[in-house]
Write a protein that holds these residues in place. Structure first.
Motif, PDB file in Angstrom:
ATOM      1  N   THR A  31       0.701  -0.771  -0.444  1.00 25.93           N
ATOM      2  CA  THR A  31      -0.184  -0.022   0.271  1.00 25.93           C
ATOM      3  C   THR A  31       0.647   1.144  -0.133  1.00 25.93           C
ATOM      4  N   GLU A  34       0.674   3.255  -5.957  1.00 28.02           N
ATOM      5  CA  GLU A  34       0.228   2.229  -6.252  1.00 28.02           C
ATOM      6  C   GLU A  34       0.868   1.907  -7.594  1.00 28.02           C
ATOM      7  N   LEU A  37       3.052  -2.363  -6.619  1.00 30.94           N
ATOM      8  CA  LEU A  37       1.365  -3.255  -5.677  1.00 30.94           C
ATOM      9  C   LEU A  37       2.322  -4.235  -5.526  1.00 30.94           C
ATOM     10  N   GLU A  82      -6.070  -8.009  -1.140  1.00 30.04           N
ATOM     11  CA  GLU A  82      -6.851  -7.286  -1.938  1.00 30.04           C
ATOM     12  C   GLU A  82      -7.493  -8.655  -2.716  1.00 30.04           C
TER      13      GLU A  82
END
Ligand SMILES: [Zn+2]
Length: 285
Positions: A31, A34, A37, A82
């Motif tokens: 995190t 971006e 990742l 995620e």
């Protein structure tokens, strides 16, 4: 393609190696950045204690690993899990497909710990991507489940349906898994007939795409309407209709072959009064 699949460990390690670490179907991401990742070896300065690690090959020369984490603990500050589909659009497409491979192989590993014939524990085979039972020698390869996906065309319109499983309410081309003993073309005809009650003809190949949720291979086709009226099965498809290129309902995201088929339709049928389309219409009859 910059991804080069392999199953034997690389001779040299890199602290830039990419790690596709899963727990319960979710991918470990960094995190706060971006653009980066996917964690690299140098980022994993904490013990990730994978249940199982698999070497995937190289992406742009960098070794890639799939790993399955033992516990869904808070791994470290700056990391999170995620769902892979939620990373569509956030992660570069190349990385999405390597993550998909990793997801597929982690899923396969989890579901083939024991021999399906005798129940003895399986081991990784050393000379190929497979598992072998040391008791009875049964070999298991990673499972790939072929499925068809088809754009059905009728008079400058495309058949799109809403599937019970589509959570975001979009409309898409029809799809379904191949059954043992049938050709992909037979599968196209059967699925369209089962789902919406119409017959198709002129079934032709479009392209294919892995869909690693968990192990599909989507094989795309185009077909022409032949006979019948739309009568949805209501179990899978809850609504279906013919749509012109000018009046499409909400459609799937760019990454999917479903969207590529719909984009192909729009490219070829967007201007119904042009000579180009008139000739195609003539050819289809
Ligand atoms: Zn066995």
């Amino acid at each position: 393609m910059p991804f080069n699949p392999d199953f034997t460990l690389p001779a040299t390690e890199s602290d830039r190696s990419l790690w596709f670490v899963f727990h319960e179907g979710r991918l470990l991401i960094k995190t706060g950045d971006e653009d980066q990742l996917i964690p690299r070896t140098r980022d994993l300065d904490f013990d990730i204690s994978p249940i199982h690690k698999q070497y995937l090959g190289t992406l742009d020369g960098l070794p890639c690993y799939a790993a399955e984490l033992a516990h869904n603990r808070i791994v470290a500050d700056g990391f999170a899990f995620e769902g892979l589909r939620r990373l569509f659009g956030r992660l570069e497409e190349e990385l999405i497909w390597v993550a998909g491979r990793a997801n597929q192989l982690v899923d396969w590993n989890q579901n083939h710990q024991f021999c399906g014939r005798c129940g003895h524990a399986n081991e990784d085979k050393q000379d190929e991507r497979a598992k072998i039972c040391l008791q009875c020698s049964l070999i298991n390869y990673p499972r790939v489940s072929p499925a068809i996906i088809v754009a059905v065309i009728k008079d400058h319109q495309i058949l799109l349906g809403s599937n019970r499983r589509f959570k975001s309410g979009f409309y898409s081309v029809l799809a379904g898994f191949a059954e043992p003993g049938e050709s992909l073309e037979e599968c196209v005809a059967r699925e369209v007939n089962e789902e919406v009650g119409i017959a198709v003809k002129n079934i032709r190949y479009f392209g294919s795409q892995p869909w690693p949720f968990p192990n599909s291979l989507m094989v795309g086709f185009i077909a022409d309407y032949a006979d019948g009226r739309i009568n949805v099965d209501k179990s899978e498809i809850i609504e279906a209709a013919w749509y012109s290129a000018q009046k499409l309902p909400p459609i799937p995201p760019k990454i999917s072959i479903a969207r590529q088929l719909i984009d192909w339709f729009v490219d070829n049928y967007a201007m119904p009064h042009s000579g180009k389309v008139a000739s195609k219409r003539w050819q289809a009859r």
